[in-house]
Write an enzyme that holds these catalytic residues in place. Structure first.
Site, PDB file in Angstrom:
ATOM      1  N   ASP A  69       3.722 -13.237   1.372  1.00 44.03           N
ATOM      2  CA  ASP A  69       3.275 -12.177  -0.075  1.00 44.03           C
ATOM      3  C   ASP A  69       3.649 -12.486  -0.998  1.00 44.03           C
ATOM      4  O   ASP A  69       4.556 -12.914  -1.809  1.00 44.03           O
ATOM      5  CB  ASP A  69       4.515 -11.105   0.479  1.00 44.03           C
ATOM      6  CG  ASP A  69       3.737  -9.877  -0.332  1.00 44.03           C
ATOM      7  OD1 ASP A  69       3.056  -9.852  -0.623  1.00 44.03           O
ATOM      8  OD2 ASP A  69       4.637  -8.610  -0.031  1.00 44.03           O
ATOM      9  N   GLY A  84      -6.725  -9.119  -0.523  1.00 42.31           N
ATOM     10  CA  GLY A  84      -7.908  -9.529  -0.485  1.00 42.31           C
ATOM     11  C   GLY A  84      -8.378 -10.287  -1.779  1.00 42.31           C
ATOM     12  O   GLY A  84      -9.981  -9.878  -1.581  1.00 42.31           O
ATOM     13  N   TRP A  85      -7.508 -10.633  -2.410  1.00 40.36           N
ATOM     14  CA  TRP A  85      -8.280 -11.390  -3.894  1.00 40.36           C
ATOM     15  C   TRP A  85      -9.195 -12.129  -3.475  1.00 40.36           C
ATOM     16  O   TRP A  85      -8.474 -13.647  -2.372  1.00 40.36           O
ATOM     17  CB  TRP A  85      -6.897 -11.952  -4.650  1.00 40.36           C
ATOM     18  CG  TRP A  85      -6.513 -10.847  -5.304  1.00 40.36           C
ATOM     19  CD1 TRP A  85      -6.386  -9.588  -5.797  1.00 40.36           C
ATOM     20  CD2 TRP A  85      -4.952 -11.329  -5.694  1.00 40.36           C
ATOM     21  NE1 TRP A  85      -5.599  -9.114  -5.992  1.00 40.36           N
ATOM     22  CE2 TRP A  85      -4.531  -9.471  -6.202  1.00 40.36           C
ATOM     23  CE3 TRP A  85      -4.076 -12.160  -5.903  1.00 40.36           C
ATOM     24  CZ2 TRP A  85      -3.410  -9.888  -6.883  1.00 40.36           C
ATOM     25  CZ3 TRP A  85      -3.020 -12.432  -6.874  1.00 40.36           C
ATOM     26  CH2 TRP A  85      -2.588 -10.851  -7.119  1.00 40.36           C
ATOM     27  N   ASP A 129      -1.825  -1.814  -0.512  1.00 39.45           N
ATOM     28  CA  ASP A 129      -1.070  -1.018   0.326  1.00 39.45           C
ATOM     29  C   ASP A 129      -1.499   0.279   0.769  1.00 39.45           C
ATOM     30  O   ASP A 129      -2.220   0.863  -0.741  1.00 39.45           O
ATOM     31  CB  ASP A 129       0.031  -0.887  -1.051  1.00 39.45           C
ATOM     32  CG  ASP A 129       1.357  -1.950  -0.916  1.00 39.45           C
ATOM     33  OD1 ASP A 129       0.779  -3.507  -0.617  1.00 39.45           O
ATOM     34  OD2 ASP A 129       2.528  -1.880  -1.790  1.00 39.45           O
TER      35      ASP A 129
END
Length: 738
Positions: A491, A533-534, A554
């Site tokens: 993450d 999703g960047w 999220d």
């Protein structure tokens, strides 16, 4: 981005805007950055950006931005609010959801603050709904004049800002400390009857006396099926309990409304919920083998696979054609060992009991790819947040083994909150006191035939403020290998401190580094990229070795979040393939809460059918996010439909395409390996509606069989169109065959 979901409020119960509330949904302005001057009512914010607080600040033109930002709004607070209120001593300010930490100023005076571990709102992530209550005689309030409300935000990563639907100012109400506790599970009786007990509860010492009206409505016809009014009295520690039974229901959801009216104040409180309905048929006592048709492993690495099978126990397992190096436990169905030679190995599984036997063709592929179908499992975050511990994980693993593994569920994943405060003297990472023996826990999970997952961040700290893997990637990967880990969620979190504004190469780099570290160890570890999703991660996630990648921020357990995420996966869908899958975040069915307190998901039952249907069509990882120790009958039924799971686990690995997109409905179509198609007809509106597709449409042309996948039965259709009446926010999931 995972965030600690916290409700901070000086009042409890229902904090929705009422008739006397001043709405604050419009008029907000935003500036990113930080300045003490921005709290002042005299500051000129004329040139600040006007924003829609239904959206986070990423959606308002600040992609990938983490750090400080300020929101300001100018509002007149009329003294008539007090005059019309039953109680007149406190003012309530609802600020939607804060992402992550905040300070709130009214006319330059600090009136509320939440987040941060040491008083500094830069530490920790405390995302969630925010309501502050102050005294009506607080000198910060300028009655009948313009007030400036300024909110200072610090976002630790992922989505940021204030956003949602509940923005208002009101006088604190006598009902603010009252709630309808409907968290009890429904009981299922004969002939589709349902019963349940609910409670009226309060934290107020006020003695409530009034009427509780109970009503059941059919949303398809708007017919009131049942209603009754009861006397109700309650106070602190003495709730009012109401028990009801609804008889002979059809296989659909009904609206249930509870309305309490307080006799003295005349104030009312309304709570609604929907009734569950069971669609998945119960498994036969005869043996049946479920799960995917293929499983991948790398040569020379430990192999673990549990044959998923239902049927009356005891079951006996056999396998023909296992590659050299593998062995099957005939009593448990667990296949273990090591295969050294690459190749495709066709295997025949057989499962038997006293009622018969069943076989299934299966392919073991030993090669460079693992995760040939999306992961099916559980993740601790949406239930337990940072309160996860060894016991909760063991309970979840045992529940999966006993109730879900027969349908292919296999992963037990620990999310954030397991890490020790400091590394060992040699730099190795260690677990904290909540996990006294991580290797022992992993061995326990493996002993059940399941696989173990863990969590980290490429930054110095995780989203929850624990140790990340920055500059220790090789050590951490080796530690995971030594423990026997099978899945890593990685993450982004504090990596923004390393590269505040990454370009595409910067987005890829930390995931490439950990990929290289994982490749050095003798273990198959599914690699889950989590960076929201960047940079259109679906276009490059596979190239950096990801088995899956988050495509979004999220998820929350409400329709707005579910629909905005799920129905906007069309750009990512074409990049789904065996070994590489889009991940629109974890499931929010069952009892969730982000720890330690849990609640029944706020999704309706129709929305939960939509959730599982859409995620399966998308070939997404299905990671349960609820308390596995409290799987109610509906949730268990929802998660054990083998025909639905087969759509998700289809060996072709394609994501569904958004075939029809209308304002109030969508149709998604997924090609399956056997030449059939899975089609989801989704009703996005708040009313029942009929959704149709011409049988000569390319999606249906030449297909003659229509199978309702949830009910596992064929549908008789006549005429030139295929039509279905679909419930609000609901779905009809069909498989069409030639």
């Amino acid at each position: 981005m995972k965030k600690l979901l916290v409700l901070i409020s000086l009042v409890a119960g229902f904090l929705k805007a009422g008739a006397q509330d001043i709405p604050l949904n419009k008029g907000w302005k935003l500036a990113v950055g930080d300045s003490a001057q921005w709290a002042s009512p005299a500051f000129n914010d004329q040139h600040w950006q006007s924003v829609d607080v239904f959206k986070n600040w990423e959606q308002e033109g600040h992609p990938n931005y983490d750090g400080f930002g300020w929101y300001r709004i100018h509002v007149v607070i009329p003294s008539s609010l007090k005059e019309k209120a039953f109680l007149k001593d406190s003012v309530r300010i609802n600020l939607g959801s804060v992402d992550d930490n905040d300070e709130v100023y009214l006319n330059g005076k600090l009136i509320g603050k939440f987040g941060g571990k040491t008083g500094d709102i830069k530490t920790g992530g405390f995302y969630g709904p925010r309501t502050y209550t102050i005294a009506a005689n607080n000198p910060a309030i300028l009655w009948d004049k313009e007030n400036v409300l300024a909110v200072r935000i610090f976002d630790t990563g992922g989505d940021g800002g204030i956003y949602g639907t509940n923005f208002s100012i009101a006088i604190a109400d006598v009902m603010d400390q009252v709630s309808v506790d409907n968290e009890a599970d429904f009981n299922y009786g004969d002939r589709n009857s349902l019963s349940k007990s609910i409670k009226l509860v309060t934290t107020n010492h006020y003695n409530y006396k009034g009427k509780l009206a109970f009503k059941v409505t059919d949303p398809e016809t708007n017919t009131v099926l049942y209603e009754k009014t009861n006397d109700a009295t309650f106070t602190t520690g003495k709730p009012f309990t109401y028990t009801f039974e609804i008889a002979r229901l059809e296989k659909k959801s009904y609206n249930i409304t509870y309305t309490f009216t307080d006799e003295k104040s005349g104030k009312t409180l309304v709570k609604t919920e929907t009734s569950p309905y069971i669609l998945t048929p119960y498994p036969s006592a005869k043996p049946k083998i479920n799960g995917a048709d293929v499983f991948g492993a790398r040569p020379g690495n430990p192999f673990l696979y549990l044959i998923p099978a239902t049927g009356q126990k005891p079951l006996t397992y056999k396998a023909q054609g296992l590659p050299e190096g593998l062995k099957l436990d005939a009593a448990t169905g667990i296949v273990t060992g090591v295969v050294t030679q690459k190749g495709n190995y066709p295997v025949t599984f057989t499962v038997s009991n006293r009622l018969g036997s069943k076989t299934k063709a299966f392919t073991i592929i030993i090669g460079d790819k693992i995760g040939l179908t999306p992961a099916l499992g559980w993740n601790s975050w949406n239930a337990w947040g940072l309160s996860v511990d060894d016991k909760k994980v063991r309970v979840s693993a045992k529940a999966m083994a006993d109730r879900l593994s027969a349908h292919g569920w296999a992963y037990v994943n620990i999310d954030d909150g397991w890490e020790a405060e400091k590394r060992l003297p040699d730099g190795k990472i260690a677990a904290n006191s909540k996990f006294p023996d991580m290797k022992g826990l992993t061995d326990y999970v493996h002993g059940l035939g399941l696989r173990m997952g863990i969590y980290s961040s490429p930054g110095p700290r995780t989203c929850g403020g624990f140790l990340g893997s920055w500059q220790h990637e090789d050590q951490d990967a080796q530690t995971y290998g030594d423990w026997g880990i099978d899945y890593l969620k990685y993450d982004w979190c504090s990596y923004s401190e390393i590269i505040p504004h990454p370009d595409l190469a910067g987005l890829k780099k930390p995931y490439e580094v950990m990929r290289g570290s994982l490749d050095k160890i003798n273990r198959d570890i599914m690699y889950s990229l989590c960076q929201y999703g960047w940079g259109n991660v679906w276009e490059w996630g596979a190239s950096v070795g990801g088995n899956s990648w988050r495509t979004t921020g999220d998820i929350q357990d409400n329709w707005r979040s579910l629909s905005s995420i799920g129905f906007n996966q069309d750009k990512a869908a074409p990049f789904s393939q065996p070994g590489n899958f889009n991940d629109p975040d974890m499931l929010v069915v069952g009892k969730v809460g982000w720890g330690p307190s849990l609640h029944n998901t706020h999704l309706t039952y129709d929305e939960q059918y939509t959730h599982i249907s859409l995620w399966s069509l998308l070939s997404s990882p299905l990671l349960i996010g609820c308390d596995m120790g409290q799987l109610d009958k509906f949730t268990l039924n929802l998660l054990t439909n083998d025909e639905v799971l087969a759509i998700d686990q289809d060996a072709l690995g394609k994501g569904a395409s958004q075939y029809v997109k209308k304002d109030d409905y969508q149709i998604w179509v997924k090609d399956l390996k056997d030449g059939s198609k899975a089609i989801g007809l989704f009703n996005l509106s708040d009313k029942y509606q009929t959704i149709s597709l011409d049988k000569n449409d390319p999606a249906l042309k030449d297909y003659t069989k229509f199978r309702d996948v949830w009910q596992q039965k064929y549908i008789v259709t006549t005429g030139k169109t295929f039509s279905a009446k679909v419930a609000p926010h609901g779905v009809l999931l069909v498989k069409v065959e030639k």
